[in-house]
Enzyme design. Sequence first.
Site, short mmCIF file in Angstrom:
data_model
loop_
_atom_site.label_atom_id
_atom_site.label_comp_id
_atom_site.label_asym_id
_atom_site.label_seq_id
_atom_site.Cartn_x
_atom_site.Cartn_y
_atom_site.Cartn_z
N GLU A 293 32.43 5.72 -62.69
CA GLU A 293 33.79 5.66 -63.24
C GLU A 293 34.70 6.15 -62.13
O GLU A 293 34.51 7.25 -61.62
CB GLU A 293 33.91 6.52 -64.49
CG GLU A 293 33.03 6.05 -65.66
CD GLU A 293 33.25 4.60 -66.05
OE1 GLU A 293 34.38 4.09 -65.87
OE2 GLU A 293 32.29 3.94 -66.50
N CYS A 327 42.37 10.75 -64.13
CA CYS A 327 42.18 9.35 -63.76
C CYS A 327 42.98 8.45 -64.70
O CYS A 327 43.34 7.34 -64.35
CB CYS A 327 40.72 8.99 -63.81
SG CYS A 327 39.97 9.50 -65.35
P1 NAD Z 1 36.18 12.08 -54.66
O1 NAD Z 1 35.80 10.64 -54.65
O2 NAD Z 1 36.87 12.63 -53.48
O3 NAD Z 1 34.84 12.96 -54.87
C1 NAD Z 1 33.99 12.74 -55.96
C2 NAD Z 1 32.62 13.30 -55.62
O4 NAD Z 1 32.02 12.49 -54.61
C3 NAD Z 1 32.66 14.73 -55.06
O5 NAD Z 1 31.57 15.46 -55.57
C4 NAD Z 1 32.51 14.50 -53.57
O6 NAD Z 1 31.99 15.60 -52.88
C5 NAD Z 1 31.53 13.33 -53.57
N1 NAD Z 1 31.46 12.56 -52.32
C6 NAD Z 1 32.48 12.22 -51.50
N2 NAD Z 1 32.01 11.48 -50.46
C7 NAD Z 1 30.67 11.35 -50.66
C8 NAD Z 1 29.61 10.70 -49.95
N3 NAD Z 1 29.84 10.02 -48.82
N4 NAD Z 1 28.35 10.79 -50.43
C9 NAD Z 1 28.09 11.46 -51.60
N5 NAD Z 1 29.06 12.09 -52.31
C10 NAD Z 1 30.32 12.03 -51.86
O7 NAD Z 1 37.01 12.33 -56.00
P2 NAD Z 1 37.73 13.64 -56.52
O8 NAD Z 1 38.92 13.91 -55.64
O9 NAD Z 1 36.77 14.74 -56.75
O10 NAD Z 1 38.24 13.14 -57.96
C11 NAD Z 1 39.37 12.35 -58.12
C12 NAD Z 1 39.00 10.89 -58.26
O11 NAD Z 1 38.10 10.72 -59.35
C13 NAD Z 1 40.22 10.04 -58.60
O12 NAD Z 1 40.14 8.84 -57.88
C14 NAD Z 1 40.08 9.79 -60.09
O13 NAD Z 1 40.73 8.63 -60.55
C15 NAD Z 1 38.59 9.72 -60.23
N6 NAD Z 1 38.17 10.02 -61.60
C16 NAD Z 1 37.81 8.98 -62.40
C17 NAD Z 1 37.43 9.22 -63.71
C18 NAD Z 1 37.03 8.08 -64.62
O14 NAD Z 1 36.48 8.34 -65.67
N7 NAD Z 1 37.30 6.85 -64.25
C19 NAD Z 1 37.43 10.52 -64.21
C20 NAD Z 1 37.78 11.56 -63.36
C21 NAD Z 1 38.15 11.30 -62.05
#
Ligand code: NAD
Length: 542
Positions: A293, A327
Amino acid sequence: MNNAFFEIPIPVNEPVKNYKNGSQEKKELLDTLNHMKENTIDIPMIIDGKEITTNNKIKILAPHDHNLHIGNFFEGDKSHVKSAINAALKAKKKWAAMSWQSRASIFLKAAELLKGPYRSKINASTMLGQSKNVFQAEIDAACEFIDFLNFNVSYMEEIYKNQPESSEGMWNRLDYRPLEGFVFAISPFNFTSIAGNLCASPALMGNTVIWKPAYPQIYSAKVIMDVFKEAGIPDGVINIIYVDGPDAGDIIFKHKEFAGLHFTGSTGVFKHLWKEIGENIDNYNSYPRVVGETGGKDFIVAHKSANSKEVSTAIIRGCFEFQGQKCSAPSRIYLPKSLWPNIKKELIEEIKTIKIGKPDDFSNFMNAVIDERAFNKIVSYINDGKKDKDLELLIGGDYDRSKGYFINPTVFVTSNPKNKLMVEEVFGPVTCIYIYEDNEFDNTLKLVDETSPYALTGAIFASEQVAIDKAMNALEYSAGNFYINDKPTGAVVGQQPFGGGRASGTNDKAGSYLNLLRWVSPRTIKEVYNTPKNYRYPFLKN
Ligand code: NAD
């Protein structure tokens, strides 16, 4: 011995407490907040039930106060990823073999712990670590998480009950096996409940999990792990590691027994992970389940028949609660010219009354954004916006990082409906409004559908049913969660299963049976009672 059809208690949504002055819950929460602020804690990783510390101790500071040092976590490296995989694989057989009623019981107990003894802890840790006000913490960390646990247990029962027909002389069955291997859960910073659910839902279905939370959420993740332990989740079933994403991915995505990714976060990261999994596809025992998501560019469209006060309230709550870091938060708004004078006046008057500051002052509607990286990104959108000829700054645009990462609610109005503020996810308290001619409603719906690659949430405000129907049709694929006369945030488990399509994710609907189905690999069993003993079919006798 289990010799009866046990039934799971019917789940009910957890009532939201109101934390009024003088209430017992407010007193308890303030005591917990004070205790946490005064006691800096060390947070180890948990692998195979053991606390793992390293030489790399990283400070956790509250986003709203650079001087508030609430904890430290121990960052791990690739060796810890390998240990976590080994622990998950070791725990797998016993966990998968445990009766589903016993697994259910563990997660129901976790929900009960969150309702009572852990409620103020999970809320206070979310308020301090992620800078949420009390209401935002309560609806997320307490209520939504409790609902995820209770409802998922009930959905699990529903799935297991689903069995095929049997013709005469045979008994057909479906066995819902957990996936073969281990599941990797990667969670975002913004919702404590989502983080807990990303690891809990595959575990509930009999899988063992490696959980990598986002660093800014580790403080409340600690409370989640404490709850899981007290509820009785065996060692090795959920292992939490604090390792840089790419380092974790490098080991996990090359592992033969990697069986599934349960991800919530940004679209860019998810696409990158999907590609990495694709590149390693020849290495795996089975095709991994990839559930993600991701981001959104959520919309509100108002028709000329809408009520202006309802629209301006939805804009303020939707765009600015939790500093726009949901989000589902709308950040592109389409308003008819005839309603604009009223909505404009209401927005300016109301936004001026919003108080911003630390979450333990209960008069603050907004708090800080999560960290320096987020602050800089949001501020660059604001600064670019101030220089952009297409945009007019209606209100806000100020920010201050001297004490914490504070950004005022900011509203731009654009003459260009394809301006980047109408297309890209900012993930902060910045929204953009486009005013359309009243008779251009149909074309505006087309514009809404075509403007952004995302399709997470969206709302139509109108009192005319014909306008609502038009929007429902024109925006069929523009949002996975569609709202009529309500803001597009605040989905409730069991009522509005959550998830989006297009660039917003695989739409597996967190907190529903649809999501749980991704964590099982059904086996069909056909048992025959009059097994043929002669190969000749009747037609061969002619
Ligand atoms: P992010 O993508 O920066 O990080 C999410 C997770 O991915 C973190 O744990 C991060 O450490 C990890 N990560 C980053 N790069 C990685 C890699 N190369 N390999 C493995 N793991 C990696 O997101 P964020 O800033 O924590 O959250 C905000 C984002 O999440 C926004 O885009 C928001 O829209 C989305 N979000 C979506 C939903 C939904 O249900 N659609 C819900 C909540 C948040």
